[in-house]
Structure formats: C-alpha cells, structure tokens
Design a protein around this motif. Structure first.
Motif, PDB file in Angstrom:
ATOM      1  N   LEU A 153       1.156  -0.928  -0.049  1.00 56.45           N
ATOM      2  CA  LEU A 153      -0.023  -0.302  -0.076  1.00 56.45           C
ATOM      3  C   LEU A 153       0.949   1.271  -0.012  1.00 56.45           C
ATOM      4  O   LEU A 153       0.690   2.249  -0.367  1.00 56.45           O
ATOM      5  CB  LEU A 153      -1.112  -0.117   1.370  1.00 56.45           C
ATOM      6  N   PRO A 160       6.623   2.662  -3.908  1.00 55.44           N
ATOM      7  CA  PRO A 160       6.393   3.361  -4.596  1.00 55.44           C
ATOM      8  C   PRO A 160       4.892   2.815  -6.274  1.00 55.44           C
ATOM      9  O   PRO A 160       5.163   1.698  -6.058  1.00 55.44           O
ATOM     10  CB  PRO A 160       7.853   2.613  -5.533  1.00 55.44           C
ATOM     11  N   LYS A 161       5.148   4.236  -6.249  1.00 56.29           N
ATOM     12  CA  LYS A 161       3.617   3.862  -7.286  1.00 56.29           C
ATOM     13  C   LYS A 161       4.318   3.482  -8.895  1.00 56.29           C
ATOM     14  O   LYS A 161       5.489   3.861  -9.499  1.00 56.29           O
ATOM     15  CB  LYS A 161       3.222   5.072  -7.389  1.00 56.29           C
ATOM     16  N   SER A 162       2.758   2.534  -9.374  1.00 60.46           N
ATOM     17  CA  SER A 162       4.003   2.375 -10.981  1.00 60.46           C
ATOM     18  C   SER A 162       3.555   3.618 -11.778  1.00 60.46           C
ATOM     19  O   SER A 162       3.377   4.113 -11.570  1.00 60.46           O
ATOM     20  CB  SER A 162       2.967   1.033 -10.953  1.00 60.46           C
ATOM     21  N   ASP A 167       0.052   1.613 -16.140  1.00 57.12           N
ATOM     22  CA  ASP A 167      -0.797   0.571 -15.528  1.00 57.12           C
ATOM     23  C   ASP A 167      -0.870  -0.443 -16.478  1.00 57.12           C
ATOM     24  O   ASP A 167       0.740  -0.814 -16.869  1.00 57.12           O
ATOM     25  CB  ASP A 167      -2.153   1.478 -16.493  1.00 57.12           C
ATOM     26  N   THR A 168      -1.281  -2.078 -15.395  1.00 63.91           N
ATOM     27  CA  THR A 168      -0.977  -2.901 -15.397  1.00 63.91           C
ATOM     28  C   THR A 168      -0.426  -3.260 -16.866  1.00 63.91           C
ATOM     29  O   THR A 168       0.360  -4.314 -17.302  1.00 63.91           O
ATOM     30  CB  THR A 168      -1.944  -3.772 -14.553  1.00 63.91           C
ATOM     31  N   TRP A 218       2.449  -1.910 -18.311  1.00 65.46           N
ATOM     32  CA  TRP A 218       3.834  -2.645 -17.654  1.00 65.46           C
ATOM     33  C   TRP A 218       4.268  -3.962 -18.289  1.00 65.46           C
ATOM     34  O   TRP A 218       5.420  -4.170 -18.150  1.00 65.46           O
ATOM     35  CB  TRP A 218       3.418  -2.877 -15.949  1.00 65.46           C
ATOM     36  N   THR A 270      10.285   5.478 -18.564  1.00 59.39           N
ATOM     37  CA  THR A 270      10.107   3.929 -17.880  1.00 59.39           C
ATOM     38  C   THR A 270      10.725   2.898 -18.425  1.00 59.39           C
ATOM     39  O   THR A 270      10.965   2.424 -17.685  1.00 59.39           O
ATOM     40  CB  THR A 270       8.831   2.714 -17.784  1.00 59.39           C
ATOM     41  N   MET A 309      10.954   8.879 -10.017  1.00 57.72           N
ATOM     42  CA  MET A 309      10.373   7.617  -9.828  1.00 57.72           C
ATOM     43  C   MET A 309       9.861   6.075 -10.461  1.00 57.72           C
ATOM     44  O   MET A 309       9.600   5.563  -9.245  1.00 57.72           O
ATOM     45  CB  MET A 309       8.404   8.596  -9.737  1.00 57.72           C
ATOM     46  N   PHE A 324      10.316   2.694  -8.412  1.00 55.28           N
ATOM     47  CA  PHE A 324       9.539   1.157  -8.691  1.00 55.28           C
ATOM     48  C   PHE A 324      10.087   0.269  -9.085  1.00 55.28           C
ATOM     49  O   PHE A 324      10.024  -1.064  -8.160  1.00 55.28           O
ATOM     50  CB  PHE A 324       8.097   2.042  -9.219  1.00 55.28           C
TER      51      PHE A 324
END
Length: 272
Positions: free
Chosen positions: A3, A6-8, A11-12, A15, A207, A237, A241
């Motif tokens: 929770l 680090p924030k992804s 989105d899934t 990724w 990313t 960032m 992650f």
C-alpha cells in the motif's frame, strides 16, 4: 507492491506489455551482449563528434554514427532527404496544423539490382537544426530495419509494431533521445509551437529506459543530467518502483503467448 510502496509509473497492461516486449527483443536479438559497445547513448561529443555545417553531409554523418552505436554499422542502407515540415503554431489558444506536415522519417525495405535488400531511410530536413530529434528519428527507423529480421511477431502482433519500434530504440540505447523528442511545446515569436514525435508517450519511454538500464545492470539515474526537469523527476519515480522489484525474474516469467497478435507479416515500411 504494498500500500505504501512506490507507485507504478504505468498501468498494469502497459507494464506487462513492456516486459513482454523487452523479453521478445532479447530473445530475437540478444541481451546486452548483442553489441560490445551496448550502452546508454548520451548527447555528448564523445558519442556524436562535431560534423560539417553542410546539411547533406551533417545528416549522413549523424546517421552513420547512429548506425554504429546501434551495432548496425555494416547493414546496407541509403539515406535520402524527405519533405520538410512547415511550422505548427498555436495562436490565441487554437492550433493551426498545416496540411504539409511531413513525417520525421520513413523506412522502406528495398531490393537492389543485385537482388540484395537494403533499407532506404528518409529524414525531415526541418530536424537538421535539432540533432537530438534527428538522432531519435534515425534510431526509430533503424529499429524498423532490425525488427524486419525477427523470426516471430512482437507482443501484440505486427499491427502494433510502431509501438514496439519505439521500445526497440530504447533497447538500442537511445532512450534519452526518444524521451526528450517525444513532446515539445514552447513559445516562439509567432505564438506557441507544438510538436509530437514517435508513438510512445514520455512516461512510457522514460519507464522503458529505466527498465532496460536496470536489466543491463547500469544505473538509470546516469541519464538525469541530460533530461528535462519533468523527465528527470519521472525517471527518479520510475527507478524507485523498478528497484523494488525482481525485474529479471519478472521478465523471464512473462508468458509471451498471452500477448500473441495477428499473423500479419513484418512491415517493410514505416514512418515516425
């Protein structure tokens, strides 16, 4: 990720597609061992020595350098000048997009008189004043050429090959150039100028660069001095992650069959 982890940055689906695509690229063309000089290409003279001010010679010299850095120096090619873009201006909040807007580059696979194939790559002469954009264009078009030799379709199929081509440019080491050229919005004497290049957005390209540099066992943060402030922030960032994950294990366990696309053959042309 927990929770409070680090924030992804993606989105899934994004990724998972990037991991699958990098796995495909490695399986088709090899890991960092595919070229002894594989590295993150930097906008420095050590990578791109000063060139002639003559436009045609300048473009050819940069093109040959991108080929060499991509490990494709001996691949048969022909560089040609394409159409030039007229400016796109935002005036009073409205965008005026000219009908003559030309692509940044174009790739075509052609057969010579001796029966051998070669890549004809065109470039937009408007980019001669911005070598970083020109380098990104050449990296993208050479990625088309590399991918034309693939034995299998990329994740999602050849119908989404332009997205994979952008990712392939990162795989070849040109992540900084791809990310910094993806979006430009600036003031000019006439108003506001907007330009979009490539197919993946800045966040996806940043990313991708972090993923590939991590897989290559290099520090993604070495790119920071060469990035726009907001891209440097996004890199930090994304790196937070990625470094919290077992990236190599996650990539190797990716099932490429889940990303199967159509049976369309590899493209023999493309634009950016």
């Amino acid at each position: 990720m927990g929770l409070f982890g680090p924030k992804s940055p993606l989105d899934t689906d994004e990724w998972d597609w990037q991991l699958a695509s990098f796995k495909w690229l490695i399986m088709e063309f090899g890991g960092i061992e595919r070229h002894p000089a594989n590295r993150l290409v930097l906008p420095e003279e050590s990578f791109f020595p000063k060139t002639s001010t003559d436009p045609s010679r300048k473009a050819q010299k940069i093109f040959e350098q991108v080929k060499m850095l991509a490990g494709m120096g001996d691949w048969p090619t022909r560089l040609v000048q394409g159409d030039q873009t007229r400016e796109m201006i935002l005036e009073s909040g409205q965008m005026v997009k000219h009908d003559s807007h030309a692509p940044a580059g174009e790739y075509r696979l052609l057969k010579a008189d001796d029966g051998e194939y070669y890549a004809q790559i065109s470039f937009n002469p408007a980019q001669l004043g911005d070598p970083a954009k020109l380098i990104a264009t050449f990296a993208h078009e050479l990625s088309h050429y590399l991918m034309s030799t693939a034995k299998t379709a990329p994740p999602g199929g050849w119908e989404v090959h332009e997205l994979t081509t952008d990712l392939c440019s990162v795989y070849l080491g040109f992540g900084i150039f791809m990310a910094t050229s993806a979006w430009n919005f600036a003031a000019s004497n006439e108003g506001w100028q907007y330009e979009r290049q490539g197919y993946l957005n800045e966040r996806m390209l940043i990313t991708a660069m972090v993923i590939w540099e991590t897989l290559a066992k290099r520090d993604p943060l070495e790119a920071l001095p060469y990035l726009k402030p907001h891209l440097a922030k996004d890199t930090k960032m994304a790196n937070k992650f990625v470094q919290k994950r077992d990236l190599l294990d996650e990539l190797m366990s990716t099932d490429l069959s889940l990303f199967a696309g159509g049976e369309t053959a590899a493209e023999d042309s493309g634009t950016v």
